[in-house]
Design a protein around this motif. Structure first.
Motif, mmCIF file in Angstrom:
data_model
loop_
_atom_site.group_PDB
_atom_site.id
_atom_site.type_symbol
_atom_site.label_atom_id
_atom_site.label_comp_id
_atom_site.label_asym_id
_atom_site.label_seq_id
_atom_site.Cartn_x
_atom_site.Cartn_y
_atom_site.Cartn_z
ATOM 1 N N LYS A 1 24.369 23.197 -8.037
ATOM 2 C CA LYS A 1 23.992 22.699 -6.714
ATOM 3 C C LYS A 1 22.956 23.605 -6.058
ATOM 4 O O LYS A 1 22.034 23.132 -5.370
ATOM 5 C CB LYS A 1 25.240 22.571 -5.829
ATOM 6 N N HIS B 1 20.620 25.206 -7.460
ATOM 7 C CA HIS B 1 19.312 24.951 -8.072
ATOM 8 C C HIS B 1 18.929 23.474 -8.013
ATOM 9 O O HIS B 1 17.906 23.076 -8.590
ATOM 10 C CB HIS B 1 19.320 25.429 -9.522
ATOM 11 N N LYS B 2 19.761 22.672 -7.353
ATOM 12 C CA LYS B 2 19.511 21.239 -7.184
ATOM 13 C C LYS B 2 19.300 20.536 -8.527
ATOM 14 O O LYS B 2 18.377 19.747 -8.711
ATOM 15 C CB LYS B 2 18.307 21.010 -6.263
ATOM 16 N N LEU B 3 20.184 20.829 -9.457
ATOM 17 C CA LEU B 3 20.106 20.238 -10.786
ATOM 18 C C LEU B 3 21.065 19.056 -10.878
ATOM 19 O O LEU B 3 22.279 19.230 -10.822
ATOM 20 C CB LEU B 3 20.462 21.288 -11.840
ATOM 21 N N TRP B 4 20.501 17.863 -11.005
ATOM 22 C CA TRP B 4 21.350 16.685 -11.086
ATOM 23 C C TRP B 4 20.893 15.697 -12.161
ATOM 24 O O TRP B 4 21.563 14.711 -12.436
ATOM 25 C CB TRP B 4 21.418 15.976 -9.733
ATOM 26 N N TYR C 1 17.586 23.024 -17.487
ATOM 27 C CA TYR C 1 16.846 21.875 -16.950
ATOM 28 C C TYR C 1 15.508 21.767 -17.672
ATOM 29 O O TYR C 1 14.763 22.752 -17.782
ATOM 30 C CB TYR C 1 16.629 22.064 -15.452
ATOM 31 N N ASP D 1 28.655 25.369 -8.283
ATOM 32 C CA ASP D 1 27.861 26.001 -7.230
ATOM 33 C C ASP D 1 26.481 26.398 -7.744
ATOM 34 O O ASP D 1 25.486 26.281 -7.017
ATOM 35 C CB ASP D 1 28.585 27.241 -6.689
ATOM 36 N N THR E 1 19.419 17.727 -17.279
ATOM 37 C CA THR E 1 20.059 19.042 -17.371
ATOM 38 C C THR E 1 21.177 19.013 -18.398
ATOM 39 O O THR E 1 22.014 18.109 -18.397
ATOM 40 C CB THR E 1 20.635 19.452 -16.000
#
Length: 268
Positions: A217, A219-222, A195, A214, A225
């Motif tokens: 998710k 690390h809340k990477l959306w 990221y 998983d 990245t």
């Protein structure tokens, strides 16, 4: 008729000191500097002239940028259009060059360091390990805002089993993981998830492919990245021919005994 110029500048992955010397000079010479605050680190603007007009294009469609190109033509200005990474990759470059050509503007493209190169450097890995992976596939997951051409699905590319760099795919990490697995990568295939590589808030994590969704998710990477996947990310113990004493080229002779050993090692 007055003629202007638009220079498309690759800003690299983030850190301003990863700009090329040519890119820095182009920004410094521009009358108008157009950049996207959502994608490009503000430090790159330190190279701009004090009297340059700075335009943030983050909220502008193409129609909002074109008036600056028209002004460049009419007033003989030079515009530096800064793109994140390398302009040749997912930069909407070609459509801008086409419009510049219609306007009679001179254009120049300055390449930038792509994020996949920056991530490989950050984790200190070569992406093309001898006898493991000799190709790198740059692609993105289908099903997003831009349709993929037929035959360019991630699962199809995954069948090659080589190194892949997945851009613009973090928001659908489960689909990404499933397609990579369906294409034939084993669940324990090493992955690197990066990221904002080279930015102050950079985050880089490693995981196995079976844990990719998983991990992302957790690390809340959306967005912002990049995912690298492939056996080269963990491979070692192989040797390139380039620096082998048995290898020869125009500047170096091969050692005879080493040359014989090299031939024997690769005999069918």
């Amino acid at each position: 008729m007055t003629s202007g110029k638009v220079v498309f500048v690759g800003a690299g992955p983030g850190a301003a000191d990863l700009l090329t010397l040519r890119a820095a000079r182009a920004i410094g010479a521009a009358d108008v500097v157009i950049w996207a605050a959502s994608l490009v680190h503000p430090d790159v603007l330190e190279h701009a002239r004090a009297d340059a007009e700075i335009v943030d294009s983050a909220k502008l469609p193409m129609e909002g940028v074109l008036p600056y190109y028209e002004r460049a033509r009419d007033e003989g200005l030079t515009v530096a259009r800064i793109h994140s990474g390398d302009p040749a990759l997912w930069g909407a470059l070609q459509e801008q060059i086409d419009r510049c050509r219609e306007l009679g503007l001179e254009t120049e493209v300055i390449p930038g360091v792509s994020s996949f190169s920056a991530v490989a450097a950050a984790v200190r890995r070569e992406l093309t390990i001898p006898e493991v992976a000799q190709s790198v596939i740059l692609t993105r997951l289908g099903g997003g805002k831009t349709p993929m051409p037929p035959g360019e699905e991630v699962r199809e590319f995954a069948r090659h089993g080589t190194t892949m760099a997945l851009f613009l795919s973090a928001a659908r990490s489960r689909q990404l993981q499933n397609e990579l697995l369906e294409g034939g990568y084993p669940p324990d295939t090493p992955c690197v998830v990066a990221y904002q590589c080279t930015w102050p808030d950079e985050l880089i994590v490693r995981c196995a492919l079976g844990e990719l969704a998983d991990t992302m998710k957790a690390h809340k990477l959306w967005k912002h990245t990049l995912v690298l996947v492939g056996p080269a990310l963990a491979a070692g113990g192989t040797r390139s021919h380039l620096y082998h004493p048995g290898h020869f080229h125009g500047f170096r002779r091969a050692d005879r005994s080493a040359r014989a050993e090299l031939r024997e090692a690769h005999r069918p």
